[in-house]
Write a protein that holds these residues in place. Structure first.
Motif, PDB file in Angstrom:
ATOM      1  N   TYR A   1       0.812  -1.219   0.000  1.00 39.96           N
ATOM      2  CA  TYR A   1       0.000   0.000   0.000  1.00 39.96           C
ATOM      3  C   TYR A   1       0.838   1.257   0.000  1.00 39.96           C
ATOM      4  O   TYR A   1       0.344   2.334  -0.295  1.00 39.96           O
ATOM      5  CB  TYR A   1      -0.980  -0.003   1.191  1.00 39.96           C
ATOM      6  CG  TYR A   1      -0.335   0.240   2.527  1.00 39.96           C
ATOM      7  CD1 TYR A   1       0.171  -0.818   3.266  1.00 39.96           C
ATOM      8  CD2 TYR A   1      -0.233   1.517   3.046  1.00 39.96           C
ATOM      9  CE1 TYR A   1       0.758  -0.596   4.495  1.00 39.96           C
ATOM     10  CE2 TYR A   1       0.358   1.745   4.272  1.00 39.96           C
ATOM     11  CZ  TYR A   1       0.852   0.683   4.993  1.00 39.96           C
ATOM     12  OH  TYR A   1       1.438   0.894   6.205  1.00 39.96           O
TER      13      TYR A   1
ATOM     14  N   SER B   1      -6.491  -2.935  23.117  1.00 41.01           N
ATOM     15  CA  SER B   1      -6.237  -3.081  21.686  1.00 41.01           C
ATOM     16  C   SER B   1      -5.594  -4.429  21.331  1.00 41.01           C
ATOM     17  O   SER B   1      -4.983  -4.557  20.291  1.00 41.01           O
ATOM     18  CB  SER B   1      -5.424  -1.892  21.164  1.00 41.01           C
ATOM     19  OG  SER B   1      -4.484  -1.465  22.107  1.00 41.01           O
TER      20      SER B   1
ATOM     21  N   VAL C   1      -9.824  -7.163  10.101  1.00 34.64           N
ATOM     22  CA  VAL C   1      -9.563  -6.243   8.993  1.00 34.64           C
ATOM     23  C   VAL C   1      -8.571  -5.161   9.421  1.00 34.64           C
ATOM     24  O   VAL C   1      -7.543  -4.933   8.767  1.00 34.64           O
ATOM     25  CB  VAL C   1     -10.880  -5.607   8.486  1.00 34.64           C
ATOM     26  CG1 VAL C   1     -10.594  -4.470   7.507  1.00 34.64           C
ATOM     27  CG2 VAL C   1     -11.770  -6.654   7.835  1.00 34.64           C
ATOM     28  N   TYR C   2      -8.839  -4.521  10.566  1.00 37.94           N
ATOM     29  CA  TYR C   2      -7.956  -3.441  10.998  1.00 37.94           C
ATOM     30  C   TYR C   2      -6.593  -3.960  11.430  1.00 37.94           C
ATOM     31  O   TYR C   2      -5.571  -3.310  11.222  1.00 37.94           O
ATOM     32  CB  TYR C   2      -8.614  -2.640  12.131  1.00 37.94           C
ATOM     33  CG  TYR C   2      -9.736  -1.789  11.617  1.00 37.94           C
ATOM     34  CD1 TYR C   2      -9.514  -0.897  10.579  1.00 37.94           C
ATOM     35  CD2 TYR C   2     -11.013  -1.898  12.127  1.00 37.94           C
ATOM     36  CE1 TYR C   2     -10.545  -0.125  10.075  1.00 37.94           C
ATOM     37  CE2 TYR C   2     -12.054  -1.124  11.633  1.00 37.94           C
ATOM     38  CZ  TYR C   2     -11.806  -0.242  10.612  1.00 37.94           C
ATOM     39  OH  TYR C   2     -12.825   0.513  10.114  1.00 37.94           O
TER      40      TYR C   2
ATOM     41  N   ILE D   1      -4.588  -4.435   8.336  1.00 41.05           N
ATOM     42  CA  ILE D   1      -4.114  -3.155   7.786  1.00 41.05           C
ATOM     43  C   ILE D   1      -2.873  -2.717   8.563  1.00 41.05           C
ATOM     44  O   ILE D   1      -1.849  -2.361   7.987  1.00 41.05           O
ATOM     45  CB  ILE D   1      -5.199  -2.059   7.872  1.00 41.05           C
ATOM     46  CG1 ILE D   1      -6.397  -2.425   7.002  1.00 41.05           C
ATOM     47  CG2 ILE D   1      -4.625  -0.709   7.434  1.00 41.05           C
ATOM     48  CD1 ILE D   1      -7.555  -1.441   7.094  1.00 41.05           C
ATOM     49  N   ALA D   2      -2.982  -2.796   9.911  1.00 46.79           N
ATOM     50  CA  ALA D   2      -1.864  -2.375  10.751  1.00 46.79           C
ATOM     51  C   ALA D   2      -0.630  -3.244  10.517  1.00 46.79           C
ATOM     52  O   ALA D   2       0.494  -2.791  10.653  1.00 46.79           O
ATOM     53  CB  ALA D   2      -2.271  -2.406  12.221  1.00 46.79           C
TER      54      ALA D   2
ATOM     55  N   ALA E   1      -6.814  -8.034   4.470  1.00 46.84           N
ATOM     56  CA  ALA E   1      -7.865  -7.184   5.042  1.00 46.84           C
ATOM     57  C   ALA E   1      -8.980  -7.011   4.027  1.00 46.84           C
ATOM     58  O   ALA E   1     -10.169  -7.081   4.361  1.00 46.84           O
ATOM     59  CB  ALA E   1      -7.282  -5.824   5.438  1.00 46.84           C
TER      60      ALA E   1
END
Lengths: 314, 318
Positions: free
Chosen positions: B42, B257, B278-279, B282-283, B290
């Motif tokens: 990304y 978290s 999903v998050y 991404i992280a 994701a």
């Protein structure tokens, strides 16, 4: 109305009961007793549920003024018996880096709210007053996007803003990334369109006769008339920024100086099992929650109307 | 109206349409594409061709996979944990919160004194910050000194975090109870408000008719109130299903978290949901995974909404 009905049904009952040879007075008493019992049960139920609803708020306030030693008592106390520890609040404020968090939240909240209100007013006006090809199709398409999980957009948007270098800790880029994608809300467009539609067409025609342009009519007549709904949108949107967690967290990861208030709260108190810190942690949650409750108390009417309108078809 | 309005209307719509095109419509297609990309990066936007691997990774269990055993695979994380948690949470919290909120709304509608006060109290959880109040619930359910253990007389029971003295690990169902309690608590106000609005619109004459027929209060509720509220019930059911499938903030609020850590013998090892995955991906720089999980979630929501809309056509009275 209600009373009349009771009376008339009593009158009917009297005839029936007389036939059965039962006492009318006893019957009346039984009906009344049943009514009292139902009412008592209703209130007991509401009080019980009300306590459950309010308890976490009470516990938050209570724990925020307890000392670590009191939190560590085996039987929890329902009142701070070891004295109020207001220094928990000082600890919380210093841990949270409060000025920075408030500044960031206000920058993002105010700009994105103003932007949302402007785009919403313009779009709602087009949908409510203007005629153009494909209007109902576009409106339906916008409504349909409300069903799509936001995560679908978050992934690609995150990739896009990363490509543009907005996630490397540079404040202007980061705040832009937090603001721009959220300057539009389909739900608010729907809400305001409903309100605009109720404004009589005669006003529009009168304005036309006076030689007013659409643009002038929108801002001079429609917007002032729809001010209550616009106020609702302003309040809900500001509250939304105050509560925003996911997207700002992605943008600001690794850059605590860019956190919004909720990110700051979560990241400042992530360690569990440190009971001496629970007081300060709850003080921090009080600091984050109280502004919301104050807004709710003073703007209750606007908030509840905006939220409840969502459930009415139209 | 006149056709000359045509282009002007588009000007009024332009800001919204441009923003939506860039941040909503394009991303939907883009996410779909990314979900088929191999090693999508990304930061540079590059990829190494297209593949189905992102889907097979999360959808197909490895050779000799045993259900419920954490073998470190994506299948365990997405289907065996994320989807399982999401579906369980949805099917417990949605009906429960609808029934409770309906009962509260009906009760509220039948009283006069103190009605405003109760209404305000019941709406309070709506205006709170999910993360902040999740942290309050974490303290309420605390293992060592939490009020829940005091109420239930279950000293030291690990609801959401292990017992640091005895080393007792968290039972999945205890954690499940805690998060359901929190989700239902947090979701009641909105539903009560919608139901109360619907109740106030019901014509009094239906109740008068029921009274004359000698129907009991309970019977009146089941036969008159609930059917006449069916549009609101449908609306709430669909929106809460969509909302419950996207559960995320409550997990972060309650378990921090990391999504919790349970013993794994009674259920998944964490309360991570689909959106959590999903998050997390991404992280962890695995945007293509994701994406495939998000597409999967989207398809599931679409199917459920479709079924509900179909079923309700027969059941809803307008």
């Amino acid at each position: 109305m209600e009373k009349k009905l009771y009376e008339s049904s009593y009158a009917d009952l009297e005839l029936v009961l007389k036939d059965e040879g039962a006492s009318v007075e006893a019957r009346k008493k039984a009906v009344k007793a049943a009514h009292v019992v139902t009412l008592t049960i209703t209130y007991l139920f509401l009080v019980f549920m009300g306590i459950i609803m309010i308890f976490p708020f009470y516990w938050m306030l209570l724990t925020s003024v307890k000392s670590g030693a009191e939190i560590k008592q085996l039987a929890p106390t329902f009142w701070p018996t070891m004295g109020f520890r207001f220094d928990n609040y000082a600890t919380a404020v210093s841990r949270l880096n409060f000025p920075i968090l408030i500044r960031n939240t206000l920058i993002v909240g105010v700009i994105s709210t103003l932007g949302t209100v402007v785009t919403t007013i313009m779009a709602a006006f087009a949908f409510a007053r203007l005629e153009f090809k494909g209007k109902s199709f576009i409106f339906a398409a916008l409504m349909a996007t409300m069903m799509i999980p936001g995560e679908m957009m978050v992934i690609s948007n995150y990739a896009s803003v990363s490509l543009m270098g907005m996630t490397n800790g540079e404040p202007v880029g980061a705040f832009t990334a937090m603001i721009i994608p959220f300057m539009v809300s389909i739900f608010y467009i729907y809400l305001l369109r409903q309100n605009f539609k109720q404004i009589p067409n005669e006003l529009y025609l009168a304005a036309k006769v006076d030689g007013k342009s659409d643009w002038q009519f929108l801002w001079k007549v429609m917007v002032p008339l729809a001010m209550p709904t616009i106020t609702t949108i302003l309040i809900l949107k500001l509250m939304g920024t105050w509560n925003a967690y996911v997207w700002p967290n992605l943008i600001a990861t690794g850059h605590t100086e860019l956190y919004l208030i909720t990110n700051g709260l979560r990241e400042s108190f992530n360690a569990t099992e440190n009971y001496d810190e629970y007081g300060a942690q709850m003080a921090a949650t009080v600091i984050v929650t109280v502004p919301l409750l104050l807004v709710f108390i003073f703007a209750r009417k606007y908030i509840m109307r905006g939220v409840s309108r969502a459930g009415i078809k139209g | 109206m006149e056709s000359k309005n045509n282009w002007k209307a588009w000007l009024y719509l332009a800001p919204v349409l441009i923003l939506l095109a860039v941040f909503t419509f394009y991303p939907i297609f883009n996410t779909f594409f990314i979900s088929f990309m191999k090693n999508y990066n990304y930061i540079t936007g590059s990829n190494q061709g297209f593949t189905l691997k992102n889907y097979t990774d999360i959808l197909v269990p490895g050779e000799g996979y045993i259900w419920g055993v954490d073998d470190g695979s994506m299948f365990y994380r997405v289907i065996n944990t994320g989807l399982l948690n999401t579906v369980l949470l949805t099917f417990v919290t949605v009906p429960l919160s609808i029934i409770i909120s309906l009962a509260i709304a009906i009760a509220l509608n039948s009283i006069k004194p103190l009605k405003k006060l109760f209404q305000t109290i019941f709406f309070m959880p709506y205006v709170t910050n999910a993360i902040a109040i999740g942290m309050v619930f974490a303290i309420i359910f605390d293992t060592q000194y939490g009020i829940m253990n005091f109420i239930f007389g279950s000293a030291g029971h690990p609801w959401i975090a292990p017992n640091m003295w005895t080393g007792e690990t968290v039972n999945y169902w205890s954690a499940f109870f805690a998060i359901c309690f929190y989700i239902v608590w947090h979701s009641l106000p909105y539903k009560i408000l919608i139901f109360l609005g619907g109740l106030q619109n019901i014509d009094q004459q239906y109740y008068d008719a029921a009274k004359i027929d000698g129907a009991s209060r309970f019977k009146t509720t089941m036969r008159v109130t609930v059917p006449l509220l069916s549009p609101q019930i449908l609306y709430i059911t669909i929106t809460s299903f969509i909302g419950a499938f996207k559960e995320y903030n409550s997990v972060i609020g309650l378990f921090g978290s990391k999504g919790g850590a349970f013993d794994g013998t009674t259920g998944p090892t964490s309360m991570q949901t689909m959106v959590y995955f999903v998050y997390d991906m991404i992280a962890k720089n695995k945007v293509q995974l994701a994406s495939s999980a998000a597409v999967l979630l989207f398809v599931i929501i679409l199917i459920f909404t479709g079924i509900q809309a179909k079923v309700s056509k027969k059941r809803v009275h307008y």
